[in-house]
Design a protein around this motif. Sequence first.
Motif, PDB file in Angstrom:
ATOM      1  N   THR A 153      79.491  50.477  24.959  1.00  0.00           N
ATOM      2  CA  THR A 153      79.031  49.117  25.204  1.00  0.00           C
ATOM      3  C   THR A 153      78.100  49.115  26.411  1.00  0.00           C
ATOM      4  O   THR A 153      78.421  49.682  27.453  1.00  0.00           O
ATOM      5  N   ILE A 154      76.958  48.464  26.249  1.00  0.00           N
ATOM      6  CA  ILE A 154      75.993  48.313  27.334  1.00  0.00           C
ATOM      7  C   ILE A 154      75.839  46.822  27.591  1.00  0.00           C
ATOM      8  O   ILE A 154      75.522  46.050  26.686  1.00  0.00           O
ATOM      9  N   VAL A 155      76.089  46.424  28.843  1.00  0.00           N
ATOM     10  CA  VAL A 155      75.944  45.019  29.241  1.00  0.00           C
ATOM     11  C   VAL A 155      74.823  44.953  30.272  1.00  0.00           C
ATOM     12  O   VAL A 155      74.875  45.637  31.298  1.00  0.00           O
ATOM     13  N   ALA A 191      76.858  54.870  12.363  1.00  0.00           N
ATOM     14  CA  ALA A 191      76.717  54.061  13.582  1.00  0.00           C
ATOM     15  C   ALA A 191      76.524  52.596  13.182  1.00  0.00           C
ATOM     16  O   ALA A 191      75.799  52.288  12.254  1.00  0.00           O
ATOM     17  N   ARG A 192      77.219  51.731  13.891  1.00  0.00           N
ATOM     18  CA  ARG A 192      77.097  50.292  13.650  1.00  0.00           C
ATOM     19  C   ARG A 192      76.913  49.627  15.000  1.00  0.00           C
ATOM     20  O   ARG A 192      77.650  49.896  15.945  1.00  0.00           O
ATOM     21  N   THR A 193      75.917  48.743  15.091  1.00  0.00           N
ATOM     22  CA  THR A 193      75.569  48.107  16.359  1.00  0.00           C
ATOM     23  C   THR A 193      75.809  46.610  16.292  1.00  0.00           C
ATOM     24  O   THR A 193      75.415  45.951  15.338  1.00  0.00           O
ATOM     25  N   PHE A 194      76.474  46.088  17.324  1.00  0.00           N
ATOM     26  CA  PHE A 194      76.688  44.654  17.487  1.00  0.00           C
ATOM     27  C   PHE A 194      75.877  44.204  18.699  1.00  0.00           C
ATOM     28  O   PHE A 194      76.026  44.781  19.781  1.00  0.00           O
ATOM     29  N   LYS A 195      75.059  43.182  18.543  1.00  0.00           N
ATOM     30  CA  LYS A 195      74.244  42.667  19.650  1.00  0.00           C
ATOM     31  C   LYS A 195      74.617  41.215  19.901  1.00  0.00           C
ATOM     32  O   LYS A 195      74.638  40.413  18.981  1.00  0.00           O
ATOM     33  N   THR A 196      74.876  40.895  21.157  1.00  0.00           N
ATOM     34  CA  THR A 196      75.224  39.533  21.545  1.00  0.00           C
ATOM     35  C   THR A 196      74.358  39.139  22.738  1.00  0.00           C
ATOM     36  O   THR A 196      74.272  39.882  23.707  1.00  0.00           O
ATOM     37  N   ASP A 197      73.724  37.986  22.646  1.00  0.00           N
ATOM     38  CA  ASP A 197      72.936  37.452  23.750  1.00  0.00           C
ATOM     39  C   ASP A 197      73.559  36.134  24.194  1.00  0.00           C
ATOM     40  O   ASP A 197      73.790  35.250  23.375  1.00  0.00           O
ATOM     41  N   ILE A 198      73.824  36.026  25.486  1.00  0.00           N
ATOM     42  CA  ILE A 198      74.345  34.791  26.071  1.00  0.00           C
ATOM     43  C   ILE A 198      73.338  34.369  27.134  1.00  0.00           C
ATOM     44  O   ILE A 198      73.099  35.107  28.088  1.00  0.00           O
ATOM     45  N   ILE A 219      74.428  42.043  25.437  1.00  0.00           N
ATOM     46  CA  ILE A 219      75.545  42.969  25.222  1.00  0.00           C
ATOM     47  C   ILE A 219      75.291  43.722  23.922  1.00  0.00           C
ATOM     48  O   ILE A 219      75.103  43.095  22.871  1.00  0.00           O
ATOM     49  N   VAL A 220      75.276  45.043  23.989  1.00  0.00           N
ATOM     50  CA  VAL A 220      75.075  45.878  22.814  1.00  0.00           C
ATOM     51  C   VAL A 220      76.262  46.822  22.706  1.00  0.00           C
ATOM     52  O   VAL A 220      76.499  47.639  23.598  1.00  0.00           O
ATOM     53  N   ALA A 221      77.031  46.699  21.632  1.00  0.00           N
ATOM     54  CA  ALA A 221      78.169  47.589  21.379  1.00  0.00           C
ATOM     55  C   ALA A 221      77.853  48.431  20.148  1.00  0.00           C
ATOM     56  O   ALA A 221      77.485  47.892  19.103  1.00  0.00           O
ATOM     57  N   THR A 222      77.991  49.738  20.289  1.00  0.00           N
ATOM     58  CA  THR A 222      77.710  50.654  19.183  1.00  0.00           C
ATOM     59  C   THR A 222      78.982  51.399  18.823  1.00  0.00           C
ATOM     60  O   THR A 222      79.585  52.057  19.673  1.00  0.00           O
ATOM     61  N   GLN A 223      79.394  51.265  17.574  1.00  0.00           N
ATOM     62  CA  GLN A 223      80.560  51.989  17.052  1.00  0.00           C
ATOM     63  C   GLN A 223      80.048  53.152  16.206  1.00  0.00           C
ATOM     64  O   GLN A 223      79.134  52.990  15.411  1.00  0.00           O
ATOM     65  N   TRP A 280      74.696  42.099  13.744  1.00  0.00           N
ATOM     66  CA  TRP A 280      75.361  43.390  13.560  1.00  0.00           C
ATOM     67  C   TRP A 280      74.895  44.020  12.261  1.00  0.00           C
ATOM     68  O   TRP A 280      74.415  43.353  11.364  1.00  0.00           O
ATOM     69  N   ASP A 281      75.050  45.337  12.199  1.00  0.00           N
ATOM     70  CA  ASP A 281      74.655  46.081  11.004  1.00  0.00           C
ATOM     71  C   ASP A 281      75.764  46.031   9.977  1.00  0.00           C
ATOM     72  O   ASP A 281      76.914  45.730  10.286  1.00  0.00           O
ATOM     73  N   GLU A 282      75.408  46.370   8.748  1.00  0.00           N
ATOM     74  CA  GLU A 282      76.399  46.422   7.666  1.00  0.00           C
ATOM     75  C   GLU A 282      77.471  47.464   7.985  1.00  0.00           C
ATOM     76  O   GLU A 282      77.203  48.468   8.619  1.00  0.00           O
ATOM     77  N   ASP A 283      78.682  47.185   7.515  1.00  0.00           N
ATOM     78  CA  ASP A 283      79.780  48.114   7.748  1.00  0.00           C
ATOM     79  C   ASP A 283      79.658  49.327   6.826  1.00  0.00           C
ATOM     80  O   ASP A 283      79.868  50.452   7.233  1.00  0.00           O
ATOM     81  N   TYR A 284      79.320  49.106   5.577  1.00  0.00           N
ATOM     82  CA  TYR A 284      79.187  50.227   4.645  1.00  0.00           C
ATOM     83  C   TYR A 284      78.172  49.877   3.566  1.00  0.00           C
ATOM     84  O   TYR A 284      77.799  48.724   3.375  1.00  0.00           O
TER      85      TYR A 284
END
Length: 154
Positions: free
Chosen positions: A82-84, A20-27, A63-67, A3-7
């Motif tokens: 969120t893109i799965v 924009a902040r992106t969280f990436k999860t691979d399972i 899984i890519v979640a972008t806030q 994930w990217d830095e919050d601030y």
Amino acid sequence: LVWDEDYQKPIDGDKAYNTARTFKTDIGFEPTLTFAATYAVVPGKFQFNCGTKITVGDLGWNIVATQTRDDPTSSSVDSTSTIVAFGFDSSDFATSWDAGFTAFLGKKVTVDASYNILNKLNNNSVDYSSNNDIWEVVKDVFVQKLEFLVTVKL
């Protein structure tokens, strides 16, 4: 998990939030099937072993979640997307074959040997058509990894 830095904290000390902040999860999973057989040539003294391992491929979810924030000075998130995606990579398909023997040299000493001669034949990595030297073909097929394990029980 990435994930990217919050601030970011600039020199003046005020927090500037990323818009924009992106969280990436691979399972991922890599299923493998293993089969083996043993034949007792001389029961209790010498046995022949062979086996195969089949790796089907790699499958899993990305899984890519972008806030996003409309105001970089506020910590509140305004929207999340969120893109799965499910994927299957069949290029990882592989097989391996092993053969060997087990010799029982006494009640407390066992020798196991493994020889993967069948891998070269199975993966079709020997090209017989362009090789005129029969000994090169014999070398390619029979010169393979040979492993030994000696077990001594105390």
